[in-house]
Design a protein around this motif. Sequence first.
Motif, PDB file in Angstrom:
ATOM      1  N   THR A 141       0.833  -1.189   0.000  1.00 22.33           N
ATOM      2  CA  THR A 141       0.000   0.000   0.000  1.00 22.33           C
ATOM      3  C   THR A 141       0.872   1.244   0.000  1.00 22.33           C
ATOM      4  O   THR A 141       1.795   1.365   0.808  1.00 22.33           O
ATOM      5  CB  THR A 141      -0.904   0.025   1.256  1.00 22.33           C
ATOM      6  OG1 THR A 141      -1.689  -1.162   1.271  1.00 22.33           O
ATOM      7  CG2 THR A 141      -1.800   1.241   1.230  1.00 22.33           C
ATOM      8  N   ARG A 142       0.612   2.174  -0.924  1.00 19.89           N
ATOM      9  CA  ARG A 142       1.393   3.402  -1.012  1.00 19.89           C
ATOM     10  C   ARG A 142       0.793   4.465  -0.100  1.00 19.89           C
ATOM     11  O   ARG A 142      -0.419   4.510   0.107  1.00 19.89           O
ATOM     12  CB  ARG A 142       1.420   3.943  -2.443  1.00 19.89           C
ATOM     13  CG  ARG A 142       1.797   2.934  -3.518  1.00 19.89           C
ATOM     14  CD  ARG A 142       3.123   2.258  -3.271  1.00 19.89           C
ATOM     15  NE  ARG A 142       4.217   3.237  -3.181  1.00 19.89           N
ATOM     16  CZ  ARG A 142       5.464   2.897  -2.838  1.00 19.89           C
ATOM     17  NH1 ARG A 142       5.758   1.652  -2.528  1.00 19.89           N
ATOM     18  NH2 ARG A 142       6.387   3.820  -2.802  1.00 19.89           N
ATOM     19  N   THR A 143       1.630   5.312   0.447  1.00 14.99           N
ATOM     20  CA  THR A 143       1.152   6.381   1.324  1.00 14.99           C
ATOM     21  C   THR A 143       0.645   7.584   0.546  1.00 14.99           C
ATOM     22  O   THR A 143      -0.063   8.424   1.092  1.00 14.99           O
ATOM     23  CB  THR A 143       2.270   6.850   2.254  1.00 14.99           C
ATOM     24  OG1 THR A 143       3.320   7.437   1.474  1.00 14.99           O
ATOM     25  CG2 THR A 143       2.815   5.700   3.086  1.00 14.99           C
TER      26      THR A 143
ATOM     27  N   LYS B  96       2.652   9.868  -0.361  1.00 13.71           N
ATOM     28  CA  LYS B  96       3.578  10.928   0.000  1.00 13.71           C
ATOM     29  C   LYS B  96       4.891  10.784  -0.753  1.00 13.71           C
ATOM     30  O   LYS B  96       5.313   9.671  -1.084  1.00 13.71           O
ATOM     31  CB  LYS B  96       3.863  10.910   1.506  1.00 13.71           C
ATOM     32  CG  LYS B  96       2.668  11.244   2.374  1.00 13.71           C
ATOM     33  CD  LYS B  96       3.067  11.287   3.843  1.00 13.71           C
ATOM     34  CE  LYS B  96       1.898  11.698   4.725  1.00 13.71           C
ATOM     35  NZ  LYS B  96       2.295  11.767   6.164  1.00 13.71           N
TER      36      LYS B  96
ATOM     37  N   ARG C  27       7.776   1.813   4.030  1.00 15.22           N
ATOM     38  CA  ARG C  27       6.427   2.150   4.494  1.00 15.22           C
ATOM     39  C   ARG C  27       5.521   2.626   3.361  1.00 15.22           C
ATOM     40  O   ARG C  27       4.348   2.904   3.591  1.00 15.22           O
ATOM     41  CB  ARG C  27       6.494   3.197   5.601  1.00 15.22           C
ATOM     42  CG  ARG C  27       6.721   4.621   5.159  1.00 15.22           C
ATOM     43  CD  ARG C  27       6.709   5.586   6.328  1.00 15.22           C
ATOM     44  NE  ARG C  27       6.701   6.975   5.888  1.00 15.22           N
ATOM     45  CZ  ARG C  27       6.754   8.018   6.715  1.00 15.22           C
ATOM     46  NH1 ARG C  27       6.859   7.823   8.022  1.00 15.22           N
ATOM     47  NH2 ARG C  27       6.736   9.255   6.245  1.00 15.22           N
TER      48      ARG C  27
ATOM     49  N   ASP D 208       6.345   5.236   0.907  1.00 17.31           N
ATOM     50  CA  ASP D 208       6.554   6.580   0.356  1.00 17.31           C
ATOM     51  C   ASP D 208       7.252   6.503  -0.999  1.00 17.31           C
ATOM     52  O   ASP D 208       8.060   5.596  -1.242  1.00 17.31           O
ATOM     53  CB  ASP D 208       7.440   7.411   1.283  1.00 17.31           C
ATOM     54  CG  ASP D 208       6.737   7.846   2.555  1.00 17.31           C
ATOM     55  OD1 ASP D 208       5.615   7.365   2.812  1.00 17.31           O
ATOM     56  OD2 ASP D 208       7.317   8.657   3.297  1.00 17.31           O
TER      57      ASP D 208
END
Length: 275
Positions: free
Chosen positions: A2-4, A6, A28, A30
Motif C-alpha cells: 500500500t502506497r502512502t 507521500k 512504508r 513513500d
Amino acid sequence: MTRTGKTALITGASSGIGAEFAAALAARGDDLVLVARTLPRLEALAAQLRQHHGGRVEVIAQDLTEPDAAARVVDELAARGLSVDLLINNAGFGSAGRFEDLGVDSEHDQLMVNVVALAGLTRRLIPGMLERGSGEIVNVASTAAFQPSPYFATYSSGKAFVLNFSLSLWSEYRGRGIKVLAVCPGPTETPFFDTIGTRDAALGRMGSAAAVVASALRALEHNKGYVVPGASNFAAAHLMPRRPRTLVARIAELVTRGLADGGRPISPALSSATA
C-alpha cells in the motif's frame, strides 16, 4: 504494498543516515527523491529500492556546495511534476583540527552544505506545504549542536544553527499543518568519520544509522521538535552546564584537545559528531 501517497526528498541519500531514511520510507510506501553528488551511487540505491519496495524513486545529482544548489533542486522537482511532502535535510560533513590548519575552501563548502543548502531547500519547499495544508521537515543536526566544540568549530557551530533554526520553525508552524524536527545523533556508524580522516573524532560509543532513523520517525510522528537518539547521548547533550558559556568552551577544549595534534580526545563525554 500500500502506497502512502507521500513523496519524501532526502539529501545526502547515497549512504549513511540518508540511505537508512530512504530504506525506511520506501518500506512504508513513500515515493522518494534522492539527492546527492554521485549519480552512479544514487542510481544503484534507487534501483535496489524499486526492486525491494516498488514505488517511484527519482534521483537528482546535485553538489550542495554550489550557491544555487537549492534552487536547482527545486527547479528539477518542478520540471518532473513533483511536490515534496517530507523534506529530510540530511546531507552534511565535518572537519576536526586546529582552525588555522583546516582548508579555507573545505570549511566554506561545509557551511554551504550543512547550513545554506539546508535553509535554502526548507525556504523553497515550505510554501507548497502551506498551500497543501500539510508537510514535514527533518533536519539532521548533532549532539555537537548543544555546546561549543573546539577543534570542531565550523561543524558544531553549523549544527547549532540547524538545531535553533529547526526549533524556531517548529514553533512558528505549529498549528499550521507543518511538523519540523531536528535530529541530534551522537557518533554514528556512517562514512562521516572517513571524511574527517580519523575515527578518534567519535567521542563516545558508535550508534547505528538505523536506530537514528527509527528514533527520528517516532519523534516526527509526535511532533517533538527535536530528538537526541540514545540515552547516553541525551545525557551528554543535556547535563553539561549551560552557563557561563566561556567555562563550557574551556571544558570542551580540554576534552577535544587531542584532535589538534592528531591524537585521541582525553574524555568521551562532552561533544559528538555525526553525519
